[in-house]
Design a protein around this motif. Structure first.
Motif, mmCIF file in Angstrom:
data_model
loop_
_atom_site.group_PDB
_atom_site.id
_atom_site.type_symbol
_atom_site.label_atom_id
_atom_site.label_comp_id
_atom_site.label_asym_id
_atom_site.label_seq_id
_atom_site.Cartn_x
_atom_site.Cartn_y
_atom_site.Cartn_z
ATOM 1 N N ASP A 1 -10.077 -5.147 8.380
ATOM 2 C CA ASP A 1 -8.617 -5.263 8.247
ATOM 3 C C ASP A 1 -8.063 -4.138 7.388
ATOM 4 O OD1 ASP A 1 -8.377 -7.446 9.789
ATOM 5 O OD2 ASP A 1 -8.224 -8.902 8.136
ATOM 6 N N ASN A 2 -8.781 -3.837 6.301
ATOM 7 C CA ASN A 2 -8.294 -2.812 5.377
ATOM 8 C C ASN A 2 -8.329 -1.421 6.007
ATOM 9 O OD1 ASN A 2 -7.888 -4.792 3.560
ATOM 10 N ND2 ASN A 2 -9.534 -4.226 2.153
ATOM 11 N N ILE A 3 -9.380 -1.174 6.791
ATOM 12 C CA ILE A 3 -9.469 0.140 7.466
ATOM 13 C C ILE A 3 -8.306 0.258 8.454
ATOM 14 C CG2 ILE A 3 -10.840 1.514 9.106
ATOM 15 C CD1 ILE A 3 -13.337 0.351 7.596
ATOM 16 N N MET B 1 -10.932 8.774 9.914
ATOM 17 C CA MET B 1 -10.405 9.369 8.675
ATOM 18 C C MET B 1 -10.121 8.280 7.635
ATOM 19 S SD MET B 1 -7.858 12.278 10.135
ATOM 20 C CE MET B 1 -8.468 13.825 10.793
ATOM 21 N N ALA B 2 -9.633 7.138 8.109
ATOM 22 C CA ALA B 2 -9.366 6.030 7.172
ATOM 23 C C ALA B 2 -10.671 5.570 6.533
ATOM 24 C CB ALA B 2 -8.685 4.882 7.906
ATOM 25 N N ARG B 3 -11.708 5.479 7.384
ATOM 26 C CA ARG B 3 -13.023 5.069 6.863
ATOM 27 C C ARG B 3 -13.520 6.083 5.829
ATOM 28 N NH1 ARG B 3 -15.259 3.866 11.960
ATOM 29 N NH2 ARG B 3 -14.820 1.647 12.071
ATOM 30 N N ARG B 4 -13.332 7.348 6.136
ATOM 31 C CA ARG B 4 -13.778 8.413 5.230
ATOM 32 C C ARG B 4 -13.068 8.287 3.871
ATOM 33 N NH1 ARG B 4 -12.102 14.266 7.057
ATOM 34 N NH2 ARG B 4 -10.077 13.405 6.504
ATOM 35 N N THR B 5 -11.748 8.074 3.923
ATOM 36 C CA THR B 5 -10.990 7.970 2.669
ATOM 37 C C THR B 5 -11.523 6.825 1.821
ATOM 38 O OG1 THR B 5 -9.052 8.757 3.835
ATOM 39 C CG2 THR B 5 -8.660 7.675 1.731
ATOM 40 N N MET B 6 -11.767 5.706 2.497
ATOM 41 C CA MET B 6 -12.162 4.528 1.717
ATOM 42 C C MET B 6 -13.596 4.601 1.222
ATOM 43 S SD MET B 6 -10.033 1.683 3.722
ATOM 44 C CE MET B 6 -10.699 0.398 2.741
ATOM 45 N N SER B 7 -14.366 5.526 1.796
ATOM 46 C CA SER B 7 -15.761 5.620 1.358
ATOM 47 C C SER B 7 -15.885 6.394 0.044
ATOM 48 C CB SER B 7 -16.590 6.340 2.427
ATOM 49 O OG SER B 7 -16.238 7.721 2.439
ATOM 50 N N ASP B 8 -14.782 6.938 -0.435
ATOM 51 C CA ASP B 8 -14.872 7.736 -1.656
ATOM 52 C C ASP B 8 -15.355 6.876 -2.825
ATOM 53 O OD1 ASP B 8 -13.598 10.567 -2.684
ATOM 54 O OD2 ASP B 8 -13.755 9.029 -4.245
ATOM 55 N N PRO B 9 -16.334 7.368 -3.573
ATOM 56 C CA PRO B 9 -16.881 6.560 -4.667
ATOM 57 C C PRO B 9 -15.857 6.220 -5.749
ATOM 58 C CG PRO B 9 -18.120 8.605 -4.391
ATOM 59 C CD PRO B 9 -17.016 8.647 -3.397
ATOM 60 N N LEU B 10 -14.784 6.998 -5.846
ATOM 61 C CA LEU B 10 -13.771 6.667 -6.857
ATOM 62 C C LEU B 10 -12.948 5.469 -6.428
ATOM 63 C CD1 LEU B 10 -12.233 9.914 -8.317
ATOM 64 C CD2 LEU B 10 -14.205 8.617 -9.037
ATOM 65 N N ASN C 1 -1.214 3.452 0.652
ATOM 66 C CA ASN C 1 -1.887 2.416 -0.144
ATOM 67 C C ASN C 1 -3.342 2.380 0.309
ATOM 68 O OD1 ASN C 1 0.177 0.831 -1.752
ATOM 69 N ND2 ASN C 1 1.145 0.833 0.259
ATOM 70 N N ILE C 2 -4.236 2.773 -0.555
ATOM 71 C CA ILE C 2 -5.651 2.798 -0.154
ATOM 72 C C ILE C 2 -6.345 1.551 -0.687
ATOM 73 C CG2 ILE C 2 -7.809 4.104 -0.297
ATOM 74 C CD1 ILE C 2 -6.056 6.623 -0.603
ATOM 75 N N PRO C 3 -6.692 0.631 0.206
ATOM 76 C CA PRO C 3 -7.314 -0.614 -0.274
ATOM 77 C C PRO C 3 -8.660 -0.331 -0.948
ATOM 78 C CG PRO C 3 -6.593 -0.836 2.014
ATOM 79 C CD PRO C 3 -6.507 0.620 1.664
ATOM 80 N N LEU C 4 -9.046 -1.247 -1.810
ATOM 81 C CA LEU C 4 -10.251 -1.016 -2.600
ATOM 82 C C LEU C 4 -11.543 -1.184 -1.802
ATOM 83 C CD1 LEU C 4 -9.292 -2.916 -5.882
ATOM 84 C CD2 LEU C 4 -9.300 -0.453 -5.503
ATOM 85 N N ASN C 5 -11.527 -2.109 -0.842
ATOM 86 C CA ASN C 5 -12.787 -2.347 -0.128
ATOM 87 C C ASN C 5 -12.624 -2.145 1.370
ATOM 88 O OD1 ASN C 5 -11.107 -4.482 -0.585
ATOM 89 N ND2 ASN C 5 -12.643 -5.703 -1.613
ATOM 90 N N GLU D 1 7.424 -3.617 4.890
ATOM 91 C CA GLU D 1 6.854 -4.719 5.670
ATOM 92 C C GLU D 1 5.333 -4.614 5.823
ATOM 93 O OE1 GLU D 1 8.472 -7.511 5.427
ATOM 94 O OE2 GLU D 1 7.805 -8.013 7.466
ATOM 95 N N PRO D 2 4.790 -3.410 6.180
ATOM 96 C CA PRO D 2 3.323 -3.347 6.283
ATOM 97 C C PRO D 2 2.644 -3.733 4.959
ATOM 98 C CG PRO D 2 4.309 -1.384 7.254
ATOM 99 C CD PRO D 2 5.429 -2.146 6.596
ATOM 100 N N ALA D 3 3.277 -3.338 3.848
ATOM 101 C CA ALA D 3 2.696 -3.686 2.540
ATOM 102 C C ALA D 3 2.727 -5.199 2.345
ATOM 103 C CB ALA D 3 3.460 -2.979 1.429
ATOM 104 N N ALA D 4 3.825 -5.824 2.775
ATOM 105 C CA ALA D 4 3.926 -7.281 2.633
ATOM 106 C C ALA D 4 2.863 -7.967 3.499
ATOM 107 C CB ALA D 4 5.326 -7.748 3.031
ATOM 108 N N PHE D 5 2.629 -7.437 4.697
ATOM 109 C CA PHE D 5 1.587 -8.017 5.559
ATOM 110 C C PHE D 5 0.218 -7.881 4.910
ATOM 111 C CE2 PHE D 5 4.745 -7.949 8.976
ATOM 112 C CZ PHE D 5 4.461 -9.158 9.587
ATOM 113 N N PHE D 6 0.008 -6.732 4.321
ATOM 114 C CA PHE D 6 -1.277 -6.496 3.662
ATOM 115 C C PHE D 6 -1.445 -7.447 2.474
ATOM 116 C CE2 PHE D 6 -3.532 -4.057 0.263
ATOM 117 C CZ PHE D 6 -4.801 -4.134 0.823
#
Ligand code: SF4
Ligand code: SF4
Lengths: 408, 352
Positions: free
Chosen positions: A158-160, A312-321, A150-154, B107-112
């Motif tokens: 926390d998201n990284i 690597m997580a930061r790199r993935t999320m930096s993608d302009p798409l 699941n790649i968060p949008l921003n 569970e990680p998805a639920a936390f997120f």
């Protein structure tokens, strides 16, 4: 069919390199690496993972997993001119022509037993809903396990962390499948290679920005989207260095990619994968060169080898798409300014909601900085409905419009 | 009881945490894709986006919306993500928030997702200017759970054919529940349930199970009935999916419980259960079998990737239990729905 085709391609390219070193252009070297990847996939070398576009391919490589995004297979089928029957097979099974043809081609091929078989699959929520749905279907066809990132949008802290934790869970998943653990030294080596290739690619892009540009429309076509498949390898560095050397030499000789360059263009999202006359028309009739593809940029900072997963997580999320339209439009505006383009071409790939859905906002965003956009209604993979004459007319009209703007 | 401020918060996706909006004093208002507004969203987006999002944008473009204090978007699919982008562009004056929705339900998805709805809570507090207490949230959750249970009972009556108006009536209640104050809907549903069951006068119709994304138009249900179908079970985003109860868990963190609950409900095909890929096919098969239907109708928005990519497997699973499937393309207008009449009639005839 495909294994022989790929085998012949590899042999053909290698043979031509041996018999005439002059043909080993950077582009040919680049193509060779990708057909070799195709061959590894079809030979089922090592463990094979089919992935979403944003999977961390170097991290998979550190686990000795041969991996590629499924759209890459779709693109190979289209380039080889054999996508038609695969698309038909998928359509007969109920996948409508309104879905993305990259996916339909792969699903059709998989249903007919014409693809390599993955050991497992790794889906990514970015760039598109369709890609993930295609992987779910493929997992069902092959009865293989699917893991999803699941790649968060921003990119908040926390998201990284959330994405980095998923990368770690993915490694555990792979260990379960392969019995192999991640090796720290191997990971360090892969990260260093990725950082090196990232740095060289930046230089390659900087050289392409030169006016006139040393590149042809073909040289770096689909380069930025495909190169991550080679990240972590020495081969990727060699390929990128080949381009750097070649472009620097061309600039040194005052040689432009297109003689007497008149127009510089930005190409959005995907190139048209099947043979078509548009690039040739642009270059030969109008001296117009595609100087930048949307994905041809490095948006990430070098990864800290001491904390590679977070990097690597930061790199993935930096993608302009990934993320909002504003972010993608900003990215395109920056590219348009840096490359000093006169116009942009957006092939609105039928079936791509994330891409076509942003079409209006992109046109508006680029127009605000004086860059007109030509939206072409087509399918980048499915040549069956390609209206060649109409496309040529539209491209011609667009360039003429650019020309008239310039003379005012 | 949470005091309501009478203001509306718009939403468009069935995963929206309605109890949170309610706890903040607002009435959640689903921006249904039904409108007489001119068809112009395709110029901002593209014609190949699902009509659900295009009609919502048409409403925004034409000002065919009630006064909204803010709008909550969810990136449930590419089309919705683009709707959030385009809405922000065409109505820059509106307050909006876009929530990340994980695709998985672990569970990680639920936390997120919990982090996401916590962020929503803060935004709602900012918009309303008042703090929301955990007890207040708990109270709203209980009301929504109650509504879900009551609607479940009502669905039982629709299935037995013992509620006047059947599925039409049910859809009218769903629409009201999605756009109006929950207190009002709860009262009406309770009143209905207090009445003795009445046999539906129109009988001899063929039991059919209906699934899909958005179909809020009551006339569509009337059309099914007039073609000889009786909807005995349904799994629609604008129907039961928005109002299903979930098993309460013991976490003391009320938002985490809400996050887990929303992810655990029967879901849209955009959500993937990693332990059971293509789970949506099994879910639809199981529900259709349980409903006693003789056939299944899928009403799918044109260009809706989450469904389009799953229809072949859904069809295959239904075939295994001898349940024929009719797929209808939707575009959120009754004009096009009317064109399906002949196909629906032929399908029902075949099932007789
Ligand atoms: S073209 Fe669009 S829909 Fe197709 S794979 Fe790429 S991002 Fe996904
Ligand atoms: S109908 Fe489908 S594509 Fe449209 S918003 Fe719903 S899930 Fe997304």
């Amino acid at each position: 069919m495909m294994p022989e085709y790929i085998e012949n391609l590899v042999n053909g390219i290698e043979h031509s390199f041996n018999s005439d070193p002059a043909v080993s252009t950077p582009r040919k070297l680049y193509e060779l690496e990708f057909v070799k990847l195709g061959r590894r996939l079809y030979r089922n070398e090592g463990r094979v993972a089919w992935c979403g576009v944003m999977a961390p391919f170097d991290l998979l490589r550190a686990m000795d997993v041969t991996s590629c995004f499924v759209e890459f297979l779709g693109a190979i089928l289209a380039t080889a001119g054999v996508a038609g029957p695969m698309l038909q097979a998928a359509e007969l099974a109920g996948f409508t022509g309104d879905t993305c043809a990259y996916h339909r081609a792969v699903i059709g091929a998989a249903m007919q037993g014409l693809t390599p078989e993955p050991d497992f699959l790794i889906g990514t929520t970015c760039p598109c809903t369709g890609g993930l749905a295609a992987l779910e279907n493929l997992a069902e066809i092959f009865k293989k396990d699917l893991f999803i990132l699941n790649i968060p949008l921003n990119d908040t802290r926390d998201n990284i962390r959330y994405l980095a934790d998923q990368f770690k869970a993915m490694l555990e998943f792979i260990t379960q499948k392969t019995g192999r653990m991640i090796d720290g030294d191997r990971l360090r080596e892969v990260v260093e290679n990725s950082n090196r290739v990232g740095a060289v690619m930046r230089q390659v892009y900087d050289l392409a920005k030169n006016v006139p540009s040393p590149i042809t429309s073909r040289d770096l076509s689909s380069f930025g989207i495909a190169m991550p498949l080679l990240f972590g390898t020495e081969a990727a560095i060699t390929v990128a260095e080949g381009f750097r050397k070649e472009f620097a030499a061309r600039i040194g000789r005052a040689q432009s990619g297109v003689k007497n360059e008149q127009f510089r263009l930005l190409w959005l999202q995907n190139r048209i994968m099947f043979p078509n006359p548009l690039e040739k028309l642009l270059e030969e009739e109008y001296r117009a060169v595609i100087v930048v593809d949307e994905y041809n940029s490095i948006n990430w900072e070098p990864i800290d080898p001491a904390d590679p997963i977070t990097g690597m997580a930061r790199r993935t999320m930096s993608d302009p798409l990934n993320g909002s339209a504003t972010r993608r439009v900003e990215h395109l505006r920056k590219a348009a300014i840096e490359y000093q383009v006169h116009g942009a071409i957006n092939p609105c790939h039928w079936g791509c909601r994330q891409g076509t859905g942003i079409r209006g906002l992109i046109s508006e965003g680029l127009k605000e900085i004086g860059i007109p956009v030509l939206n072409l209604e087509l399918d980048c993979v499915d040549s069956r409905n390609f209206a060649e004459g109409q496309m040529k007319t539209r491209v011609e009209a667009f360039i003429e419009m650019l020309d008239s703007r310039r003379s005012h | 009881m949470n005091p309501t401020n009478g203001k509306l918060i718009g939403f468009a996706c069935g995963y929206t945490p309605l109890p949170l909006i309610h706890a903040a004093g607002y009435t959640p208002y689903r921006i249904l894709p039904t409108t007489a507004a001119p068809d112009q969203a395709g110029q901002v987006l593209h014609e190949n986006l699902c009509p659900h999002v295009k009609r919502i944008l048409d409403r925004a473009l034409s000002g065919d919306l009630p006064e909204l204090e803010g709008v909550v978007f969810i990136n449930c699919c590419d089309a919705m993500r683009r709707l959030a982008d385009a809405y922000g562009r065409v109505r820059p004056q509106d307050k909006t928030i876009l929530l990340n929705l994980p695709v998985t339900t672990d569970e990680p998805a639920a936390f997120f997702f919990n982090q996401q709805i916590t962020q929503l809570l803060h935004v709602l507090e900012e918009w309303s200017g008042r703090a929301v207490s955990p007890d207040g949230i708990e109270d709203s959750i209980q009301q929504y759970q109650q509504l879900a249970r009551s609607l479940d009972e009502l669905r039982g009556r629709v299935k037995r054919g013992s509620i006047p108006g059947g599925s039409k009536h049910m859809q009218a209640i769903y629409n009201q529940a999605a756009t109006g104050p929950i207190e009002l809907t709860l009262t009406q549903v309770r009143q209905l349930l207090a009445e003795p069951e009445q046999p539906d006068p129109i009988d001899g119709r063929v039991p059919v199970y209906l699934f899909g994304n958005v179909l809020p138009d009551i006339e569509a249900f009337a059309l099914f009935e007039s073609c000889g179908a009786r909807i005995v079970g349904e799994n629609l985003c604008t129907g039961s999916r928005l109002f299903r109860s979930w098993v309460s868990e013991d976490s003391t963190d009320v938002l985490l419980r809400l996050a887990r609950g929303i992810l655990s409900r029967p879901h849209c095909p955009r959500t993937i259960d990693l332990k059971r890929p293509m789970g949506i096919s099994r879910e639809i098969k199981a529900e259709a079998e349980l409903s006693g239907a003789r056939g299944v109708v899928g009403h799918i928005m044109k260009f809706c990737d989450p469904y389009l990519y799953r229809i072949p497997t859904i069809r295959e699973h239904l075939r295994l239990v001898n349940l024929p499937l009719l797929v209808l393309d939707g575009d959120c207008t009754m004009r096009s729905f009317g064109q399906h009449r002949t196909r629906v009639e032929a399908f029902i005839e075949m099932l007789r």
